[in-house]
Design an enzyme around this catalytic site. Structure first.
Site, PDB file in Angstrom:
ATOM      1  N   LYS A   1       0.831  -3.975  -3.970  1.00  0.00           N
ATOM      2  CA  LYS A   1      -0.615  -4.193  -3.917  1.00  0.00           C
ATOM      3  C   LYS A   1      -1.015  -5.613  -4.307  1.00  0.00           C
ATOM      4  O   LYS A   1      -2.082  -6.099  -3.904  1.00  0.00           O
ATOM      5  CB  LYS A   1      -1.320  -3.193  -4.829  1.00  0.00           C
ATOM      6  CG  LYS A   1      -1.260  -1.742  -4.368  1.00  0.00           C
ATOM      7  CD  LYS A   1      -2.137  -1.502  -3.157  1.00  0.00           C
ATOM      8  CE  LYS A   1      -2.273  -0.019  -2.849  1.00  0.00           C
ATOM      9  NZ  LYS A   1      -3.159   0.225  -1.685  1.00  0.00           N
TER      10      LYS A   1
ATOM     11  N   SER B   1       7.641   1.005  -2.922  1.00  0.00           N
ATOM     12  CA  SER B   1       6.349   0.316  -2.980  1.00  0.00           C
ATOM     13  C   SER B   1       5.810   0.079  -4.381  1.00  0.00           C
ATOM     14  O   SER B   1       4.943  -0.776  -4.569  1.00  0.00           O
ATOM     15  CB  SER B   1       5.309   1.093  -2.171  1.00  0.00           C
ATOM     16  OG  SER B   1       5.233   2.431  -2.624  1.00  0.00           O
TER      17      SER B   1
END
Length: 336
Positions: A63, A304
């Site tokens: 992110k 991730s």
């Protein structure tokens, strides 16, 4: 969907491959070029499986890439976002260093450790009842009320372009890979990897939690559909509806979507931990998808995020800024 390119986008509405290239240059001083690690190789499958180690990224997840691209390009003084946690953490780290006032809207049931980390990094938080749909509605309203700039967790051209740098690095480091497995929540990462892969023969496969397969359902229907709020161990992938920016990119370039259950996600996370990869459940979803697919291929699974409770506890202890949290009463529902 096609394996070789994208339909032309309407100017000014969707990012393209050039935007990913621009994002890579813009965010380079603020992100870590994460390595490809050796992954598990199921003998029966004969695969070569690598792991894109975004759990080692600044802020603990991919992110940071989209957050950095948006904040640096927009040059806003005040920002509002809705987040399940990792996007809020990424924005809060950058906002503090750039002197930006940040408010993060969280749905009911948001991870308390991630909420504490966001506040420890200096951001204000607002909690609403209900799921992601209510969260995003409140974030948009708050931005309009205060004149702040809205930076969604995935549904923004700059965010998608920033996330696409994950794909750029994978293709540069492993150009002979046949498939990239990408965890899919809001769709920003999957759309970004699709942009990075435009014109490249690599297969791009999104992996969704089985309890909230919003992209698979939407593609089957031929238009975006909204699913009810749900719970899943992959707390960062609980979105209810595809984003307006990611959806057409995924529709036109992603090669497949796979759904994995919570048991598979937890098993993949446990496998990663045995390999020394400290991934949170959301970060293990792509590996779960690769294992479910069981293809004989050279592949990369994106890990991730790695914002596990231990890591978040350490972050909370080392940062001492404690702004306020506001609770907004809305119609209660299941968390998302």
């Amino acid at each position: 969907m096609t394996a070789t390119g994208l339909r032309p986008a309407t100017p000014g509405t969707l990012p393209g491959p050039a935007d990913v290239t621009a994002a890579a240059a813009r965010i380079a001083p603020h992100v870590r070029r994460t390595p490809l690690l050796s992954g598990p190789v199921p003998a029966a499958h004969g695969t070569e499986l690598l792991l894109k180690a975004e759990h080692l990224q600044h802020g603990g997840s991919f992110k940071t890439r989209g957050a950095a691209n948006a904040l640096l390009a927009l040059e806003a003084e005040r920002v509002v976002t809705g987040s399940s946690g990792n996007h809020g953490i990424a924005l809060a780290r950058l906002a503090r260093s750039l002197g930006i006032r940040l408010t993060v809207v969280l749905a009911a049931g948001a991870d308390p450790a991630k909420t504490a980390a966001i506040r420890a990094l200096g951001a204000e938080t607002v909690r609403v009842g209900g799921g992601v749909a209510e969260r995003e509605e409140r974030a948009g309203a708050l931005a309009r009320e205060t004149g702040a700039t809205l930076v969604p967790s995935s549904d923004h051209p700059l965010v998608v372009a920033g996330q696409g740098t994950v794909g750029t690095e994978i293709l540069a480091d492993a150009p002979d890979m046949e498939t990239v497995y990408v965890p899919t929540g809001g769709g920003g990462l999957l759309a970004g990897v699709c942009l990075a892969a435009a014109g490249h023969p690599v297969r791009v496969v999104g992996v969704e939690p089985a309890r909230t397969p919003r992209y698979a359902r939407s593609l089957a229907a031929g238009h975006p559909v909204q699913l009810p709020p749900c719970t899943t161990v992959a707390d960062g992938l609980r979105g209810q509806r595809p984003g307006r920016v990611p959806y057409p990119i995924i529709r036109d370039r992603a090669d497949d979507l796979i759904a994995v259950g919570d048991t598979e996600i937890l098993a993949a996370a446990a496998l990663l931990h045995r390999l020394g990869v400290d991934a949170e459940p959301s970060g293990a979803v792509a590996l779960a998808g690769a294992l479910r697919a069981g293809r004989r291929e050279r592949a990369v699974a994106v890990v991730s995020g790695g914002n596990t409770p231990a890591r978040l506890h350490a972050l909370h202890r080392t940062d001492t800024v404690h702004p306020t949290e506001t609770t907004v009463a809305t119609t209660e529902g299941h968390t998302s």
